[in-house]
Write a protein that holds these residues in place. Structure first.
Motif, PDB file in Angstrom:
ATOM      1  N   UNK A  61      37.587  52.994   3.946  1.00 40.84           N
ATOM      2  CA  UNK A  61      39.006  52.758   3.652  1.00 40.84           C
ATOM      3  C   UNK A  61      39.145  51.652   2.606  1.00 40.84           C
ATOM      4  N   UNK A  62      40.086  51.833   1.686  1.00 38.30           N
ATOM      5  CA  UNK A  62      40.402  50.755   0.749  1.00 38.30           C
ATOM      6  C   UNK A  62      39.626  50.793  -0.554  1.00 38.30           C
ATOM      7  N   UNK A  63      39.447  49.629  -1.148  1.00 32.37           N
ATOM      8  CA  UNK A  63      38.815  49.521  -2.472  1.00 32.37           C
ATOM      9  C   UNK A  63      37.573  50.397  -2.614  1.00 32.37           C
ATOM     10  N   UNK A  64      37.483  51.129  -3.709  1.00 30.65           N
ATOM     11  CA  UNK A  64      36.212  51.776  -4.046  1.00 30.65           C
ATOM     12  C   UNK A  64      35.301  50.675  -4.574  1.00 30.65           C
ATOM     13  N   UNK A  65      34.016  50.965  -4.703  1.00 34.17           N
ATOM     14  CA  UNK A  65      33.074  49.899  -5.064  1.00 34.17           C
ATOM     15  C   UNK A  65      33.315  49.362  -6.473  1.00 34.17           C
ATOM     16  N   UNK A  66      33.836  50.209  -7.365  1.00 37.98           N
ATOM     17  CA  UNK A  66      34.099  49.757  -8.741  1.00 37.98           C
ATOM     18  C   UNK A  66      35.224  48.729  -8.777  1.00 37.98           C
ATOM     19  N   UNK A  67      36.289  48.986  -8.009  1.00 43.32           N
ATOM     20  CA  UNK A  67      37.426  48.057  -7.969  1.00 43.32           C
ATOM     21  C   UNK A  67      37.007  46.765  -7.259  1.00 43.32           C
ATOM     22  N   UNK A  68      36.250  46.938  -6.165  1.00 45.68           N
ATOM     23  CA  UNK A  68      35.768  45.771  -5.411  1.00 45.68           C
ATOM     24  C   UNK A  68      34.980  44.833  -6.332  1.00 45.68           C
ATOM     25  N   UNK A  69      34.131  45.432  -7.155  1.00 46.36           N
ATOM     26  CA  UNK A  69      33.294  44.654  -8.062  1.00 46.36           C
ATOM     27  C   UNK A  69      34.155  43.878  -9.069  1.00 46.36           C
ATOM     28  N   UNK A  70      35.182  44.546  -9.635  1.00 41.55           N
ATOM     29  CA  UNK A  70      36.039  43.886 -10.631  1.00 41.55           C
ATOM     30  C   UNK A  70      36.823  42.729  -9.993  1.00 41.55           C
ATOM     31  N   UNK A  71      37.292  42.933  -8.760  1.00 38.42           N
ATOM     32  CA  UNK A  71      38.038  41.865  -8.074  1.00 38.42           C
ATOM     33  C   UNK A  71      37.100  40.676  -7.800  1.00 38.42           C
ATOM     34  N   UNK A  72      35.890  40.980  -7.340  1.00 37.64           N
ATOM     35  CA  UNK A  72      34.921  39.907  -7.058  1.00 37.64           C
ATOM     36  C   UNK A  72      34.597  39.116  -8.326  1.00 37.64           C
ATOM     37  N   UNK A  73      34.392  39.833  -9.445  1.00 36.14           N
ATOM     38  CA  UNK A  73      34.088  39.148 -10.712  1.00 36.14           C
ATOM     39  C   UNK A  73      35.224  38.186 -11.080  1.00 36.14           C
ATOM     40  N   UNK A  74      36.476  38.640 -10.861  1.00 36.61           N
ATOM     41  CA  UNK A  74      37.636  37.806 -11.222  1.00 36.61           C
ATOM     42  C   UNK A  74      37.721  36.570 -10.333  1.00 36.61           C
ATOM     43  N   UNK A  75      37.535  36.781  -9.030  1.00 32.60           N
ATOM     44  CA  UNK A  75      37.644  35.629  -8.108  1.00 32.60           C
ATOM     45  C   UNK A  75      36.510  34.642  -8.354  1.00 32.60           C
ATOM     46  N   UNK A 109      47.700  42.197  -4.172  1.00 32.82           N
ATOM     47  CA  UNK A 109      46.423  41.752  -4.756  1.00 32.82           C
ATOM     48  C   UNK A 109      46.697  40.880  -5.985  1.00 32.82           C
ATOM     49  N   UNK A 110      47.621  41.335  -6.833  1.00 29.24           N
ATOM     50  CA  UNK A 110      47.937  40.574  -8.048  1.00 29.24           C
ATOM     51  C   UNK A 110      48.480  39.188  -7.675  1.00 29.24           C
ATOM     52  N   UNK A 111      49.333  39.147  -6.648  1.00 28.29           N
ATOM     53  CA  UNK A 111      49.918  37.876  -6.206  1.00 28.29           C
ATOM     54  C   UNK A 111      48.831  36.923  -5.703  1.00 28.29           C
ATOM     55  N   UNK A 112      47.919  37.481  -4.924  1.00 28.62           N
ATOM     56  CA  UNK A 112      46.859  36.641  -4.367  1.00 28.62           C
ATOM     57  C   UNK A 112      45.937  36.127  -5.486  1.00 28.62           C
ATOM     58  N   UNK A 113      45.641  37.005  -6.442  1.00 28.96           N
ATOM     59  CA  UNK A 113      44.796  36.578  -7.562  1.00 28.96           C
ATOM     60  C   UNK A 113      45.486  35.486  -8.378  1.00 28.96           C
ATOM     61  N   UNK A 151      45.047  32.304  -6.902  1.00 28.21           N
ATOM     62  CA  UNK A 151      43.677  31.790  -7.056  1.00 28.21           C
ATOM     63  C   UNK A 151      43.386  31.408  -8.509  1.00 28.21           C
ATOM     64  N   UNK A 152      44.377  31.608  -9.382  1.00 27.52           N
ATOM     65  CA  UNK A 152      44.198  31.192 -10.776  1.00 27.52           C
ATOM     66  C   UNK A 152      43.830  32.313 -11.735  1.00 27.52           C
ATOM     67  N   UNK A 153      43.978  33.579 -11.293  1.00 26.35           N
ATOM     68  CA  UNK A 153      43.674  34.708 -12.186  1.00 26.35           C
ATOM     69  C   UNK A 153      45.003  35.314 -12.646  1.00 26.35           C
ATOM     70  N   UNK A 154      45.290  35.213 -13.944  1.00 22.67           N
ATOM     71  CA  UNK A 154      46.581  35.665 -14.471  1.00 22.67           C
ATOM     72  C   UNK A 154      46.428  36.960 -15.265  1.00 22.67           C
ATOM     73  N   UNK A 155      47.556  37.647 -15.443  1.00 24.76           N
ATOM     74  CA  UNK A 155      47.519  38.925 -16.166  1.00 24.76           C
ATOM     75  C   UNK A 155      47.896  38.705 -17.626  1.00 24.76           C
TER      76      UNK A 155
END
Ligand code: SF4
Length: 290
Positions: free
Chosen positions: A9-23, A45-49, A52-56
């Motif tokens: 359930x939830x993030x596929x591994x590609x999305x998980x990887x991109x989120x981890x790289x950002x955090x 997710x965008x709000x939480x990022x 944490x200091x990750x902006x769009x």
């Protein structure tokens, strides 16, 4: 209440990887951290990022990095020209492109170099497809379905690839039509099995539960598809964006509930929903009340 959460359930591994790289970048690197466009289409997710200091950084923004600035490329990838433009603008670019998408980009570039015309089966407005077009000099042809293959030249060697999330039926139908249409057609099945796996798992879960909860954005195509598939199994299906939408009364008589989620839904939202459901009164107690 007994709760079963689907394994994938939830993030596929590609999305998980991109989120981890950002955090990780926000934690370890100095200066400002951006993603090139929203990393994912999920507001929480965008709000939480952001927190944490990750902006769009809006895509195609003509912004020059003033001082130290890191920019993360999304899992869907970008045309190679965009990456170069961002490097030239002074960003320290981290490539979050999903490795599976990188494979498709390489396949497209290889076939283009060999003089073949590239046919991409998918949605021309999707970021991944726009990125792939960049790997064949913008000369690829995007077709969404069989009725669009007239645009494919009959007398040129063509290579057909798929947008990673394309469904099996569409790819099979277009590939078959292109083979009949062209003298020289190479078919390369570049679909990713992450989405199909989550769907198969949801169907299997429906057989074990009295009700199922699908967590994810109401505007998320793959989340809506999951909910539709579960309804087709005849199981009571609830589609929610967050735990706060769940009502005890709706789960009267439910002894076991399943949970699954779309590929843009983070683990923490799934965990909150699971916790909320576990805290609900057991089925028998509710039955007595009603
Ligand atoms: S769906 Fe597949 S290709 Fe797309 S980001 Fe997820 S793992 Fe990568």
């Amino acid at each position: 209440m007994n709760v079963i959460v689907a394994k994938n359930a939830g993030f596929c591994w590609g999305v998980k990887r991109a989120v981890t790289l950002s955090r990780d970048a926000a934690r370890k690197k100095g200066g400002r951290i951006y993603t090139y466009g929203p990393l994912i289409h999920n507001r929480s997710v965008i709000k939480r990022l952001e927190a944490e200091g990750v902006h769009v950084l809006p895509e195609h923004a003509d912004a020059h990095a003033a001082g130290a600035a890191t920019l993360i490329i999304r899992a869907h990838g970008v045309p190679p020209g965009d990456t170069q433009r961002l490097v030239d603008a002074g960003y320290d670019v981290i490539d979050g492109t999903c490795p599976h998408v990188v494979k498709i980009q390489k396949e497209v570039a290889r076939a283009h170099k060999a003089g073949r015309t590239i046919v991409i089966v998918g949605d021309s407005d999707h970021a991944e497809v726009r990125g792939l077009l960049g790997f064949c000099g913008g000369k690829g042809i995007v077709v969404a379905g069989v009725d669009e293959i007239a645009a494919v030249p009959r007398d040129e060697p063509v290579t057909v690839v798929a947008q990673s999330t394309l469904d099996e039926e569409t790819f099979a139908a277009v590939s078959h039509a292109v083979k009949n249409h062209c003298a020289d057609a190479a078919i390369v099945d570049t679909r990713c099995n992450a989405t199909a796996k989550t769907q198969r798992e949801a169907i299997a879960l429906c057989a074990q539960v009295d009700a199922i909860v699908i967590v994810g954005g109401r505007d998320s195509a793959n989340t809506n598809r999951l909910a539709q598939l579960c309804r087709e199994q005849g199981v009571r299906t609830f589609h929610v964006e967050e735990a706060g939408e769940l009502r005890d009364s709706e789960f009267a008589g439910v002894a076991t509930v399943g949970i699954t989620a779309g590929s843009s839904t983070p683990d923490w939202l799934i965990a909150e929903v699971a916790e909320r459901l576990r805290a609900m009164p057991p089925a028998r107690a509710l039955n007595t009340e009603h």
